[in-house]
Design an enzyme around this catalytic site. Structure first.
Site, PDB file in Angstrom:
ATOM      1  N   HIS B 154      -1.380  10.595  -0.612  1.00 27.25           N
ATOM      2  CA  HIS B 154      -0.529   9.532  -1.145  1.00 27.25           C
ATOM      3  C   HIS B 154      -1.016   9.266  -2.582  1.00 27.25           C
ATOM      4  O   HIS B 154      -2.205   9.383  -2.865  1.00 27.25           O
ATOM      5  CB  HIS B 154      -0.742   8.302  -0.265  1.00 27.25           C
ATOM      6  CG  HIS B 154       0.155   7.136  -0.548  1.00 27.25           C
ATOM      7  ND1 HIS B 154      -0.013   6.314  -1.637  1.00 27.25           N
ATOM      8  CD2 HIS B 154       1.219   6.632   0.142  1.00 27.25           C
ATOM      9  CE1 HIS B 154       0.911   5.356  -1.605  1.00 27.25           C
ATOM     10  NE2 HIS B 154       1.672   5.535  -0.541  1.00 27.25           N
ATOM     11  N   ASP B 231      -8.781   7.771   3.311  1.00 24.99           N
ATOM     12  CA  ASP B 231      -7.584   6.931   3.303  1.00 24.99           C
ATOM     13  C   ASP B 231      -7.149   6.794   4.767  1.00 24.99           C
ATOM     14  O   ASP B 231      -6.620   7.730   5.353  1.00 24.99           O
ATOM     15  CB  ASP B 231      -6.493   7.589   2.451  1.00 24.99           C
ATOM     16  CG  ASP B 231      -5.187   6.811   2.486  1.00 24.99           C
ATOM     17  OD1 ASP B 231      -5.059   5.882   3.301  1.00 24.99           O
ATOM     18  OD2 ASP B 231      -4.293   7.155   1.689  1.00 24.99           O
ATOM     19  N   GLN B 234      -2.872   5.425   7.664  1.00 33.00           N
ATOM     20  CA  GLN B 234      -1.994   5.875   8.747  1.00 33.00           C
ATOM     21  C   GLN B 234      -2.767   6.153  10.027  1.00 33.00           C
ATOM     22  O   GLN B 234      -2.202   6.657  10.989  1.00 33.00           O
ATOM     23  CB  GLN B 234      -1.206   7.126   8.320  1.00 33.00           C
ATOM     24  CG  GLN B 234      -0.271   6.913   7.145  1.00 33.00           C
ATOM     25  CD  GLN B 234       0.858   5.919   7.415  1.00 33.00           C
ATOM     26  OE1 GLN B 234       1.126   5.541   8.558  1.00 33.00           O
ATOM     27  NE2 GLN B 234       1.521   5.476   6.359  1.00 33.00           N
ATOM     28  N   LYS B 257       0.550  -2.527   7.454  1.00 29.28           N
ATOM     29  CA  LYS B 257       0.962  -1.384   8.263  1.00 29.28           C
ATOM     30  C   LYS B 257       0.454  -1.519   9.696  1.00 29.28           C
ATOM     31  O   LYS B 257       0.653  -0.628  10.516  1.00 29.28           O
ATOM     32  CB  LYS B 257       0.425  -0.091   7.659  1.00 29.28           C
ATOM     33  CG  LYS B 257       1.036   0.249   6.296  1.00 29.28           C
ATOM     34  CD  LYS B 257       0.488   1.570   5.789  1.00 29.28           C
ATOM     35  CE  LYS B 257       0.745   1.779   4.314  1.00 29.28           C
ATOM     36  NZ  LYS B 257       2.126   2.102   3.994  1.00 29.28           N
ATOM     37  N   CYS B 397       5.739   8.431  -2.094  1.00 31.08           N
ATOM     38  CA  CYS B 397       4.515   8.361  -2.895  1.00 31.08           C
ATOM     39  C   CYS B 397       3.655   9.605  -2.717  1.00 31.08           C
ATOM     40  O   CYS B 397       2.418   9.515  -2.705  1.00 31.08           O
ATOM     41  CB  CYS B 397       3.687   7.122  -2.583  1.00 31.08           C
ATOM     42  SG  CYS B 397       4.574   5.585  -2.844  1.00 31.08           S
TER      43      CYS B 397
END
Ligand SMILES: Cc1ncc(COP(=O)(O)O)c(C=O)c1O
Lengths: 148, 442
Positions: B154, B231, B234, B257, B397
């Site tokens: 991303h 990251d 998710q 999220k 993104c």
């Protein structure tokens, strides 16, 4: 399919998106502009072609990829921008902007915009106004560098 | 006023999990009133939780209750509300820290994952300028050093490293992607070497759905003493997470999220690394002593929390974590796994549709991005929206990723605990009709 969706994707628009007019940059040209739609990364480049006297815009050629709305809009723009004075081009861009920002309130000035008034329905879809405007913003930008 | 919240021990996830059932999901949906909205005359099918998730009443109520009863600035002032707010704010930190396998002092509040990643990049940048003294020296990077990212990142886990490389003279390198949407581990093995100082990688791709082999990457990085920045945007909302066990050095995630509010996210950092890292944002609330010439800083996490904090948002995020925990994040994971397979299998069966990333049968995050031959993603999204189906369109993104697969944009459907097989099927039926509507099947 809802009538709203059909008023957005009018038959004219789908036709132009499938068989666009003026697509493919023609050699020469007096001014060029490349615009990017930051939301999807779509790019569009337009080129203004002067007439023999170099005072009028004979035609606009363009290239790029994008959604049905952006492609149809560039194609419809091509049909509108034939043999015009720079100030006439500017007037058409202004008319287009008025229509596309009207949030469904303006049907567009058919005299200036011809078949491009079929894009009036886009003005209800805030997220799509950028798609429809890309080619017109590009011509507006290129026009600033068009020197008769 | 209830001062102390109960802190469930969320690290104890049941060993074998009974997947969430439809009846339970239907009950859970009642906690999310927005899911009962109608959009363009159709019931809303919200398939965009990877962009931002919806919030249950528990989260809204927790934020409201705090605001109605205890709102005050934290770590400042001594009145009763200030003390109460501080206590709840720190309790929220403890709840979220436990949820991701962190100690309390290893969890820094940020606005979102983007800010968390920038915090690390600027901390390293400041260390490279000599800030933070000898303790921060191990963070210094410069010409000849390498920062390794991947082609699937991303922009939030790419652009800050581009900037760091530009400021320090370090070189940015990217691990490539295979055609099936997985990381090219041969690339990783070749690339992560003596010069590597940082490896920045996503736990799961927000476009491809690929689950990356983080343990393997941690091992490669550890062999050359490189720092791993994960990251986890998710992954944290969707599967049980233990950053300490995973062995990453830093990790970032966003509250919005994972059923929480916007405006709150967190950075995990291993205690000894956070203790040595110079601050990014500076100002009030992160200092011990300030003179006109200089300042001394608090230990982490306060050192990285300059300015008035997002108190109600942190408290609401803790409520979101308790909600996820009460359902069981591993059960949520199983539910999404089966719905996700239904999505992929369904899309694979539609003529003119190309799924990006792992094909059906292969483990992936509960999201699928795809391309429809002859129809732009904007138009696909518009068509679906007309039927009340919310998906994401565009480059999500991740422009380099899209370029890698020679496209500029795609359509993405993403799932969460509240999605149902009916929603997936309605979505598939609609995708089925897209090409005919746009005349792309002719
Ligand atoms: C994989 C990934 N990384 C980073 C981000 C950035 O999160 P935020 O915008 O909340 O900072 C997102 C979400 O947009 C994401 O999906």
């Amino acid at each position: 399919m809802s009538s709203e969706l059909e008023s957005l994707y009018r038959e004219v628009i789908l036709d132009h998106s499938r068989r666009p007019h003026g697509r493919g940059l023609v050699d020469g040209g007096a001014a060029e502009s490349r615009q990017v739609n930051p939301m999807c990364g779509d790019e569009l480049t337009v080129r203004l072609h002067p007439d023999a006297t170099c005072t009028r815009i004979a035609s606009v050629s363009w290239t790029g990829h994008g959604c049905a709305i952006s492609q149809a809009s560039a194609s419809l723009l091509h049909d509108v921008m034939l043999d015009l004075e720079p100030n006439e081009v500017a007037a058409r861009i202004a008319a287009f902007r008025e229509m596309i920002r009207s949030r469904g309130q303006s049907a567009g000035d058919e005299e200036l915009l011809g078949d491009a008034v079929s894009l009036a329905g886009v003005s209800r879809y805030v997220a799509r106004i950028k798609c429809a405007s890309l080619a017109w913003v590009a011509v507006e930008d290129a026009l600033q560098r068009f020197e008769p | 006023m209830s001062v102390q919240e109960q802190l469930p021990d969320v690290r104890q996830h049941p060993k074998s999990v009974e997947p969430l059932g439809l009846a339970e999901v239907e009950r859970l949906r009642a906690d999310f009133p927005i899911l009962a909205e109608r959009v363009n005359g159709h019931p809303l099918s919200y398939l965009d939780s990877a962009a931002t998730s919806q919030r249950p009443l528990h989260v809204l109520d927790a934020e409201r209750e705090f605001l109605l009863q205890a709102n005050a600035a934290v770590h400042r002032g001594a009145h009763t509300l200030a003390a109460e707010a501080t206590e709840q704010f720190e309790a929220a930190r403890a709840t979220v820290a436990r949820f991701v396998g962190a100690q309390v002092n290893e969890l820094v509040w940020t606005s979102n994952a983007t800010e968390a990643l920038n915090l690390v990049a600027y901390g390293i940048s400041n260390a490279s300028l000599g800030r933070g003294g000898a303790a921060a020296a191990p963070f210094r990077i410069g010409p000849g050093d390498e920062i390794v990212v991947t082609e699937m990142e991303h922009h939030a886990n790419l652009v800050p490293w581009q900037e760091l490389a530009a400021r320090t003279g370090a070189t940015l390198r990217a691990i490539g992607l295979a055609d099936d949407g997985t990381l090219r581990m041969d690339d990783a093995v070749e690339m992560i070497g003596e010069r590597t100082r940082l490896v920045c990688v996503t736990a799961a791709s927000n476009v491809l759905g690929t689950i990356n082999p983080v343990e393997e990457i941690v091992a490669l990085a550890a062999a050359v003493s490189a720092i791993v920045v994960l990251d986890a945007c998710q992954s944290v909302p969707h599967r049980a997470t233990d950053f300490a066990a995973l062995g990453v050095d830093f990790a970032a995630f966003s509250g919005h999220k994972m059923l929480g509010p916007t405006g709150i996210g967190a950075l995990y950092g291993r205690a000894e690394l956070l203790a040595a890292l110079p601050p990014f944002l500076t100002g009030g609330s992160m200092i011990t002593t300030v003179t006109l010439q200089e300042a001394e800083y608090l230990p982490p996490p306060q050192r990285f929390e300059a300015g008035t904090q997002r108190v109600s948002q942190a408290i609401a995020l803790a409520a979101a974590v308790r909600y996820l925990d009460s359902v069981g994040v591993e059960r949520i994971h199983e539910w999404e796994r089966s719905l996700g397979q239904r999505l992929v299998v369904g899309l694979e069966g539609i003529a003119g549709v190309r799924v990006l990333g792992p094909q059906s049968g292969i483990d992936r995050a509960g999201l699928v991005a795809f391309e429809v031959d002859g129809v732009h993603s904007h138009d696909v999204g518009q068509f679906l929206d007309d039927r009340g189906i919310a998906v994401r369109v565009g480059h999500h993104c991740a422009q380099p990723l899209h370029r890698r697969y020679r496209i500029t944009s795609s359509t993405r459907a993403s799932l969460y605990l509240y999605n149902t097989p009916d929603e997936v099927d309605a979505f598939l039926d609609s995708v089925h009709d897209v090409r005919a509507f746009f005349g792309a099947d002719r």
